[in-house]
Design an enzyme around this catalytic site. Structure first.
Site, PDB file in Angstrom:
ATOM      1  N   ILE A 172       0.861  -1.174   0.000  1.00 39.68           N
ATOM      2  CA  ILE A 172       0.000   0.000   0.000  1.00 39.68           C
ATOM      3  C   ILE A 172       0.902   1.231   0.000  1.00 39.68           C
ATOM      4  O   ILE A 172       1.538   1.540   1.008  1.00 39.68           O
ATOM      5  CB  ILE A 172      -0.921   0.033   1.254  1.00 39.68           C
ATOM      6  CG1 ILE A 172      -1.678  -1.303   1.428  1.00 39.68           C
ATOM      7  CG2 ILE A 172      -1.886   1.219   1.177  1.00 39.68           C
ATOM      8  CD1 ILE A 172      -2.646  -1.669   0.314  1.00 39.68           C
ATOM      9  N   CYS A 174       4.891  -2.256   2.809  1.00 32.96           N
ATOM     10  CA  CYS A 174       5.077  -3.427   1.947  1.00 32.96           C
ATOM     11  C   CYS A 174       4.015  -4.492   2.243  1.00 32.96           C
ATOM     12  O   CYS A 174       3.405  -4.505   3.312  1.00 32.96           O
ATOM     13  CB  CYS A 174       6.442  -4.049   2.178  1.00 32.96           C
ATOM     14  SG  CYS A 174       7.833  -2.948   1.921  1.00 32.96           S
ATOM     15  N   GLU A 227       4.400  -7.657   2.904  1.00 30.21           N
ATOM     16  CA  GLU A 227       4.731  -8.542   4.028  1.00 30.21           C
ATOM     17  C   GLU A 227       4.328  -7.900   5.351  1.00 30.21           C
ATOM     18  O   GLU A 227       3.810  -8.563   6.250  1.00 30.21           O
ATOM     19  CB  GLU A 227       6.236  -8.835   4.042  1.00 30.21           C
ATOM     20  CG  GLU A 227       6.749  -9.527   2.789  1.00 30.21           C
ATOM     21  CD  GLU A 227       7.233  -8.539   1.712  1.00 30.21           C
ATOM     22  OE1 GLU A 227       6.637  -7.451   1.573  1.00 30.21           O
ATOM     23  OE2 GLU A 227       8.205  -8.876   1.018  1.00 30.21           O
TER      24      GLU A 227
END
Ligand SMILES: [Zn+2]
Length: 159
Positions: free
Chosen positions: A53, A63, A65
């Site tokens: 995002i 990120c 993750e």
């Protein structure tokens, strides 16, 4: 490739890879145009998805993750047994350094991490260090060796 005891079944592997591709659909990446999807497999079988995002103030970008792990942890899920990450690139892309440290807080060093090429499954024989479909299989400890983690804050200290 080092020898390791895999704790992820083939069924979980396929589910997690599929979830990483689904997660990527949630990306908001108008600046980098580099969609990323991540899927975390929790110890209870739950799969938590995250996408990258971005933000017009670039430093506010999160990120995939970290999106996934923050979603999971804030919902009370704190034990993980696997992670898959994918992009639109035709090779296995690794988590950035910041994500590695954030994942390290909640993931065991031997937790399997699947780095999945955007064109998975690749039809050709895997290169050395890669597995079926062109997936690079690694672990938290391989991605972040000699890392600092929560247990270090428990060590006795000088007063
Ligand atoms: Zn990252």
């Amino acid at each position: 490739m080092s020898v390791r005891a895999w704790t992820m079944s083939l069924e979980d592997r396929e589910k997690l890879i599929k979830a990483a591709f689904e997660a990527k659909e949630g990306n908001y990446s108008p600046y980098s145009k580099f969609p990323v999807g991540a899927a975390l497999l929790a110890a209870d079988g739950t799969i938590v998805k995250g996408a990258n995002i971005e933000n017009a103030s670039y430093g506010g970008t999160i990120c995939a993750e970290r999106t996934a792990i923050v979603k999971a942890v804030s919902d009370g899920i704190r034990k993980f047994v696997g992670l898959a990450v994918t992009t639109n690139v035709k090779s296995a892309i690794s988590p950035c350094g910041l994500c590695r440290q954030v994942l390290r807080e909640f993931c065991a060093l031997d937790m399997p991490i699947l780095l999945v090429p955007g064109d998975y499954p690749q039809p050709e024989e895997p290169k050395p260090g890669y597995s079926e479909g062109g997936v690079r299989e690694t672990t938290m400890g391989e991605l972040l060796p000699d890392s600092f983690g929560p247990e270090h804050l428990e060590l006795p200290r000088r007063s």
